[in-house]
Design a protein around this motif. Structure first.
Motif, PDB file in Angstrom:
ATOM      1  N   ILE A 194      45.431  -7.450  58.261  1.00 51.12           N
ATOM      2  CA  ILE A 194      46.609  -8.265  59.193  1.00 51.12           C
ATOM      3  C   ILE A 194      46.793  -6.908  59.704  1.00 51.12           C
ATOM      4  CG2 ILE A 194      46.491 -10.684  58.013  1.00 51.12           C
ATOM      5  CD1 ILE A 194      48.870  -8.749  55.912  1.00 51.12           C
ATOM      6  N   GLU A 195      47.809  -7.605  60.723  1.00 51.28           N
ATOM      7  CA  GLU A 195      48.853  -6.423  61.968  1.00 51.28           C
ATOM      8  C   GLU A 195      49.354  -7.141  62.666  1.00 51.28           C
ATOM      9  OE1 GLU A 195      50.665  -2.935  63.039  1.00 51.28           O
ATOM     10  OE2 GLU A 195      48.499  -2.269  62.215  1.00 51.28           O
ATOM     11  N   PRO A 196      50.991  -7.138  62.839  1.00 56.84           N
ATOM     12  CA  PRO A 196      51.363  -7.407  63.494  1.00 56.84           C
ATOM     13  C   PRO A 196      51.650  -7.338  65.224  1.00 56.84           C
ATOM     14  CG  PRO A 196      52.947  -6.098  62.319  1.00 56.84           C
ATOM     15  CD  PRO A 196      51.295  -5.850  62.187  1.00 56.84           C
ATOM     16  N   PHE A 197      51.035  -6.208  65.426  1.00 59.03           N
ATOM     17  CA  PHE A 197      51.024  -5.765  67.028  1.00 59.03           C
ATOM     18  C   PHE A 197      52.289  -5.622  67.600  1.00 59.03           C
ATOM     19  CE2 PHE A 197      46.188  -7.094  65.867  1.00 59.03           C
ATOM     20  CZ  PHE A 197      46.034  -6.041  65.975  1.00 59.03           C
ATOM     21  N   ALA A 198      52.817  -4.803  67.190  1.00 59.50           N
ATOM     22  CA  ALA A 198      54.555  -5.304  68.003  1.00 59.50           C
ATOM     23  C   ALA A 198      54.644  -4.357  69.475  1.00 59.50           C
ATOM     24  CB  ALA A 198      55.472  -4.137  66.926  1.00 59.50           C
ATOM     25  N   GLU A 199      55.623  -4.970  69.730  1.00 63.24           N
ATOM     26  CA  GLU A 199      55.725  -3.586  71.662  1.00 63.24           C
ATOM     27  C   GLU A 199      55.118  -2.385  71.244  1.00 63.24           C
ATOM     28  OE1 GLU A 199      58.920  -3.689  74.913  1.00 63.24           O
ATOM     29  OE2 GLU A 199      59.796  -4.692  72.724  1.00 63.24           O
ATOM     30  N   GLY A 200      53.919  -2.371  71.663  1.00 61.80           N
ATOM     31  CA  GLY A 200      54.405  -0.888  71.985  1.00 61.80           C
ATOM     32  C   GLY A 200      53.479  -0.458  72.370  1.00 61.80           C
ATOM     33  N   PHE A 201      52.396  -1.733  70.946  1.00 67.69           N
ATOM     34  CA  PHE A 201      50.683  -1.730  71.252  1.00 67.69           C
ATOM     35  C   PHE A 201      49.871  -1.461  71.831  1.00 67.69           C
ATOM     36  CE2 PHE A 201      46.827  -2.654  68.534  1.00 67.69           C
ATOM     37  CZ  PHE A 201      46.991  -1.498  67.504  1.00 67.69           C
ATOM     38  N   GLU A 202      50.448  -1.623  73.075  1.00 73.49           N
ATOM     39  CA  GLU A 202      49.380  -2.073  74.080  1.00 73.49           C
ATOM     40  C   GLU A 202      47.650  -0.913  74.786  1.00 73.49           C
ATOM     41  OE1 GLU A 202      52.099  -1.783  74.448  1.00 73.49           O
ATOM     42  OE2 GLU A 202      52.180  -4.272  74.933  1.00 73.49           O
ATOM     43  N   THR A 203      48.236   0.420  74.445  1.00 66.85           N
ATOM     44  CA  THR A 203      47.339   1.311  74.403  1.00 66.85           C
ATOM     45  C   THR A 203      46.042   1.793  73.139  1.00 66.85           C
ATOM     46  OG1 THR A 203      48.817   2.969  73.044  1.00 66.85           O
ATOM     47  CG2 THR A 203      50.083   2.666  74.964  1.00 66.85           C
ATOM     48  N   MET A 204      46.492   0.336  72.291  1.00 67.96           N
ATOM     49  CA  MET A 204      45.396   0.746  71.110  1.00 67.96           C
ATOM     50  C   MET A 204      44.483  -0.346  71.480  1.00 67.96           C
ATOM     51  SD  MET A 204      45.388   3.124  69.676  1.00 67.96           S
ATOM     52  CE  MET A 204      44.727   3.007  67.720  1.00 67.96           C
ATOM     53  N   GLU A 205      44.705  -1.470  72.370  1.00 67.01           N
ATOM     54  CA  GLU A 205      43.975  -2.515  72.946  1.00 67.01           C
ATOM     55  C   GLU A 205      42.681  -2.873  72.682  1.00 67.01           C
ATOM     56  OE1 GLU A 205      44.030  -6.788  72.437  1.00 67.01           O
ATOM     57  OE2 GLU A 205      45.894  -5.307  72.719  1.00 67.01           O
ATOM     58  N   GLY A 206      42.232  -1.534  73.632  1.00 67.62           N
ATOM     59  CA  GLY A 206      40.781  -1.294  73.544  1.00 67.62           C
ATOM     60  C   GLY A 206      40.040  -0.893  72.382  1.00 67.62           C
ATOM     61  N   VAL A 207      40.842  -0.092  71.209  1.00 72.50           N
ATOM     62  CA  VAL A 207      40.390  -0.262  69.570  1.00 72.50           C
ATOM     63  C   VAL A 207      39.969  -0.503  69.325  1.00 72.50           C
ATOM     64  CG1 VAL A 207      40.762   1.321  68.230  1.00 72.50           C
ATOM     65  CG2 VAL A 207      41.171   2.335  70.585  1.00 72.50           C
ATOM     66  N   LEU A 208      41.209  -1.932  68.987  1.00 75.61           N
ATOM     67  CA  LEU A 208      40.985  -3.078  68.556  1.00 75.61           C
ATOM     68  C   LEU A 208      39.869  -4.267  69.474  1.00 75.61           C
ATOM     69  CD1 LEU A 208      42.512  -5.515  66.708  1.00 75.61           C
ATOM     70  CD2 LEU A 208      44.036  -5.943  68.643  1.00 75.61           C
ATOM     71  N   GLN A 209      39.670  -4.574  70.146  1.00 78.65           N
ATOM     72  CA  GLN A 209      38.746  -5.091  71.037  1.00 78.65           C
ATOM     73  C   GLN A 209      37.441  -4.566  70.478  1.00 78.65           C
ATOM     74  OE1 GLN A 209      39.290  -6.216  74.684  1.00 78.65           O
ATOM     75  NE2 GLN A 209      41.344  -7.038  74.709  1.00 78.65           N
ATOM     76  N   HIS A 210      37.183  -2.877  69.996  1.00 78.41           N
ATOM     77  CA  HIS A 210      36.328  -2.559  70.312  1.00 78.41           C
ATOM     78  C   HIS A 210      35.767  -2.802  68.769  1.00 78.41           C
ATOM     79  CE1 HIS A 210      32.893  -0.200  70.240  1.00 78.41           C
ATOM     80  NE2 HIS A 210      33.132   0.605  68.974  1.00 78.41           N
ATOM     81  N   ALA A 211      37.272  -2.330  67.499  1.00 79.53           N
ATOM     82  CA  ALA A 211      36.437  -2.969  66.450  1.00 79.53           C
ATOM     83  C   ALA A 211      36.097  -4.030  66.174  1.00 79.53           C
ATOM     84  CB  ALA A 211      37.836  -2.948  65.412  1.00 79.53           C
TER      85      ALA A 211
END
Length: 273
Positions: free
Chosen positions: A70-87
């Motif tokens: 679980i992760e709330p993905f607070a504001e500013g997490f947009e730079t990690m979105e591609g990594v998240l989608q890959h995972a």
């Protein structure tokens, strides 16, 4: 397989990539034995899993364990979105939620947090509500800095008295780190939790604590194998290695000195077990 997975994530461009990947490798070796020791079909949860790099490493190596995060993905997490989608594309299950709002369908055999407890707005509340996540014989593993040792590892600065005093004395360094590495709000997120405070809070609670002392020597050994970590915490490189060679790290196992460990590996379970 671990190198292949990390190389796969390294293709993406995101802030502090080298540090994220370095930490995932190190904590994989801390947690993989704990995960692999679980019986087939067991359930495990990573609280504060970020974009899922560590969770993916553990899941790829343990397909017989039901792993999720679980992760709330607070504001500013947009730079990690591609990594998240890959995972997630690799089958990693991540729920967008805080621990407060997360309602698991079943309890877990193992819950773990890596460098998360020091960022929780109320770590005491987390410990008070932790039993709802655990099966009767479930465990929770926590790895995090211990501010009983006067050093702040995110900013590489000494702790002088309180967080407020330290913040005033090192404001320029704090601002530089947050601006340079795009980690705005990092300083405000830190709660400066101390091992001695955790012990005090657990008195009479539903939980009991085991302090895993092996983490101190593991952190020092990391200097020899991890150039990213060596560069990030360079000031303690020679000091830490000399302390281990002389056997001084064993002092952290003794009585009140335990509360001075720079980094802690904590194991929680129900007090009745």
């Amino acid at each position: 397989m671990i190198d292949e997975v990390l190389d796969d994530f390294a293709r993406f461009d995101f802030p502090l990539k080298d540090i994220w990947l370095s930490a995932a490798r190190f904590h994989y070796h801390n947690l993989a034995p704990e995960i692999s020791a679980l019986p087939s079909g067991a359930r495990a949860l990573e609280i504060g899993c970020g974009a899922g790099i560590l969770l993916t490493l553990l899941g790829q190596e343990n397909p017989n364990i039901n792993l999720e995060g679980i992760e709330p993905f607070a504001e500013g997490f947009e730079t990690m979105e591609g990594v998240l989608q890959h995972a997630q594309g690799l089958g990693t299950r991540i729920h967008r939620s805080t621990y407060e709002d997360y309602a698991p369908s079943q309890a877990y055999d193992l819950v773990y947090l890596v460098n998360v407890l020091e960022h929780l707005p109320d770590w005491r509340h987390f410990l008070d509500t932790l039993p709802r996540f655990l099966k009767p014989k479930g465990r929770c593993l926590v790895l995090c800095p211990n501010y009983g040792f006067p050093y702040e590892p995110h900013f590489n600065i000494p702790v002088v008295g309180s967080k407020a005093t330290t913040g005033r004395m090192f404001r320029r360094r704090i601002d530089w780190v947050e601006n340079t590495y795009e980690v705005h709000g990092l300083w405000n997120s830190l709660n400066f939790v101390r091992l001695s405070q955790i012990k005090q809070h657990l008195s009479g609670s539903q939980l009991k604590l085991r302090v895993r002392h092996e983490i101190t020597d593991r952190m020092i050994d990391r200097f020899n194998t991890d150039p990213v970590f060596q560069k990030h915490i360079g000031v303690f490189n020679k000091v830490g290695r000399a302390a281990k060679t002389l056997g001084l790290t064993q002092v952290f196992r003794l009585g009140p000195c335990e509360n001075l460990q720079p980094y802690v590996f904590l194991e929680f379970c129900r007090a009745s077990e």
